[in-house]
Design a protein around this motif. Sequence first.
Motif, short mmCIF file in Angstrom:
data_model
loop_
_atom_site.label_atom_id
_atom_site.label_comp_id
_atom_site.label_asym_id
_atom_site.label_seq_id
_atom_site.Cartn_x
_atom_site.Cartn_y
_atom_site.Cartn_z
N LYS A 1 67.67 10.42 60.40
CA LYS A 1 67.83 9.84 61.74
C LYS A 1 66.47 9.40 62.30
CE LYS A 1 69.20 11.16 66.44
NZ LYS A 1 69.78 12.22 67.29
N GLU A 2 65.46 10.26 62.16
CA GLU A 2 64.14 9.93 62.69
C GLU A 2 63.56 8.72 61.97
OE1 GLU A 2 62.88 11.28 65.38
OE2 GLU A 2 64.73 12.45 65.47
N CYS A 3 63.78 8.62 60.66
CA CYS A 3 63.22 7.51 59.89
C CYS A 3 63.90 6.19 60.25
CB CYS A 3 63.37 7.78 58.40
SG CYS A 3 62.31 9.09 57.78
N VAL A 4 65.23 6.20 60.37
CA VAL A 4 65.95 4.96 60.69
C VAL A 4 65.63 4.51 62.11
CG1 VAL A 4 68.21 3.87 60.88
CG2 VAL A 4 67.79 5.51 59.08
N ARG A 5 65.54 5.46 63.04
CA ARG A 5 65.18 5.10 64.42
C ARG A 5 63.78 4.50 64.47
NH1 ARG A 5 66.62 9.74 68.69
NH2 ARG A 5 65.82 8.12 70.05
N ALA A 6 62.86 5.06 63.68
CA ALA A 6 61.50 4.53 63.66
C ALA A 6 61.48 3.13 63.05
CB ALA A 6 60.58 5.46 62.87
N LYS A 7 62.31 2.90 62.02
CA LYS A 7 62.37 1.57 61.40
C LYS A 7 62.95 0.55 62.39
CE LYS A 7 64.29 -0.99 57.49
NZ LYS A 7 63.02 -1.60 57.10
N ALA A 8 63.98 0.95 63.13
CA ALA A 8 64.55 0.06 64.13
C ALA A 8 63.54 -0.24 65.22
CB ALA A 8 65.81 0.69 64.72
N LYS A 9 62.76 0.77 65.60
CA LYS A 9 61.73 0.58 66.63
C LYS A 9 60.63 -0.35 66.12
CE LYS A 9 58.68 3.21 69.70
NZ LYS A 9 58.14 4.56 70.02
#
Length: 671
Positions: free
Chosen positions: A360-368
């Motif tokens: 979750k943290e990785c995908v949110r960071a990629k989206a950001k």
Amino acid sequence: MATSATLTTTHLSTFRTILDEWNQNRLKTSPIKGFHVPLEELQQSPPSKDALKDVIVAFRTRPPLPNEAADKFHVDPDAKDAPVDEDGQPPVVEFCSGITVTSAEPGVFFAHVPGMKWSGPTLTHKPYEADLAFGPGIENEEVYQRTVVANDMLSLALSGGVGCILAYGQTGSGKTFTMESVEHRIARDLFDQARIVGKRLLLAQGGDPVAAENGDIFEFNVTFLELLGKHASDLLESTTEVDAQGNPVRTEIAVREDKVGSVRPNLISSTVRTSAELEELINKALSHRRTSATLRNATSSRSHALLTISIKNRLLPYADEGQLILVDLAGSERYEDSKDHDKQRMEESRDNNKSLMNLKECVRAKAKMAAEDGFVHIPWRSNKLTMLLKPIFDIESRQPSRAMIIAHVSPHIQDSIHSTNTLSYAAPFKTIPPKPRGPAPYDAKDPRTWDHAKTIEWLTAQFTKHAMKSRQAEWNVKSKAAQLAGKKLKPLEDPVPGQLDLGVDILKICPEGSTAKDLGTLYTPQFVQRCLEARISEALRTDALKNNAVEIIGNLFYLILTAKTRKRNEIMKSRKKLVTEDVYGEAPRIDAEYDQEEFLDAQIFFGTNWQETIMAGYKKAKEEGRVEEWHNGGYGKTVELMLEEYRAHKAAEAEKAEKVGKAEAAVANNE
């Protein structure tokens, strides 16, 4: 207060009445919205690549299975107002929807969460937004068309990019059903799409298109990995050994970075040439996957399964390999779903949930990162699952990537609490469109800021360098031949400016209005194809032009990557360092030097009184306007007084112990 599944079932008739009333009121003001483009039109003309995003989020809920509600959910007979039928028995439980789809695109799910107040049962209607939302009536083929096809995943992988599809959700919500259908449809379409792309590439360089029809352009290699807790294994490995639960025992595979930073587990890599071979391989691997019974699903997937299809372009052997990574994540579980597990299963559940949170943290960071221009840290090294997904999370990678998250939720109102957890997990992945910004200031070292003229100048210099190198190599061959014949050639003169044959039309490679930033968005095969189409001299061999093109686009990628890294470092250096005194004020000064161990022992002895005494002294000093005096000496005196009290107590304890020891010794002597 949210209710349990059993209590929800007990008050099902009340919740159904509330839900029907809510639906009627909602439909009066806002009708259900469908997809922007009908499926038939979507198949004929998919969206343009400019409309595609780096991270796409989709929600999906399945239809209820026959008798599923009656089998899984039961009325609490001890409840005060438990319903009964004519025979005084709990009634058969009928399905009640816990999810309502109000918009398909953009996707909106409403989760209906049962609760209890002093006045009785209540429902809370919580909305969640995504890019797409698939209701219970949507077939797998449409899900595939609107996710994989519409977002150009196959062409992305065939062009040297990385496409990743992840299925997430509660156990029993249908994610394995979705992912297996996606895998089989990709097997169905991938080779046809490869022939189309290969034929186009061959025609661009004047080759025989029949070779593309025979499938000679691309090489496909498949691996299938299972991640169970912290342990990875190869699903394509054949084994006859089984454990106590009847699951096959396989060799554990190490998941780590190699010397060049790649994460390549030592898996069996199988080459496939046809759709039938890929289908057979997928079926074989899926039959080896571990499943176990839970309270929600009799055949729940207890592991993450990663199918990776690597695609090598034989025409461009030095270009990056494209990848399709299809991930069926393990089912997320609540405590009440897993409380009956044994110790090993509980540990596996904890490891699975940890890996899902890190994902979750990785995908949110990629989206950001897709929405912002600054530096964003992606913690992909924190877990084996995200390490395996490095190609889509590594910000230093020059391969284009796209990730699709399909979050699955149960349709039952008894599972609404878990559905809200799933939707809350996935909804933040939705990429926010980037804010409009003005043009970046010109930087000679950053190709993203170059205009058309500067790009033409750079491309001309690159092709000139290769033409000069080729010209010098030809002269060296002639000079050596002349020496063997006893002759000597004149030194090679510099060409007249503008007269050197570059072999290509630079304006065809970078037409008017195009810049280095646009070229940087091309995949390596696309740039090579453009160079082949721009060839104007037969003297320049096809192989030489292809090699030159790969090197030139590689140089451009390197300049862009270096500029990004430099900018990121500048951002990090320009960040204001945290000064403790600015936040907490100046630390009080202690003139005397204390033994650190004694200081800590005194704090333990006084407990909360230590800090209370110090705060009381500071408060008094502040009221009397003596804060500076407190910092310069008052604090130290207060500490010294407490230390003296602690020393006195310690001395008294030692004296008491000494007296007791003497008394015991005297008694022993008399005896």
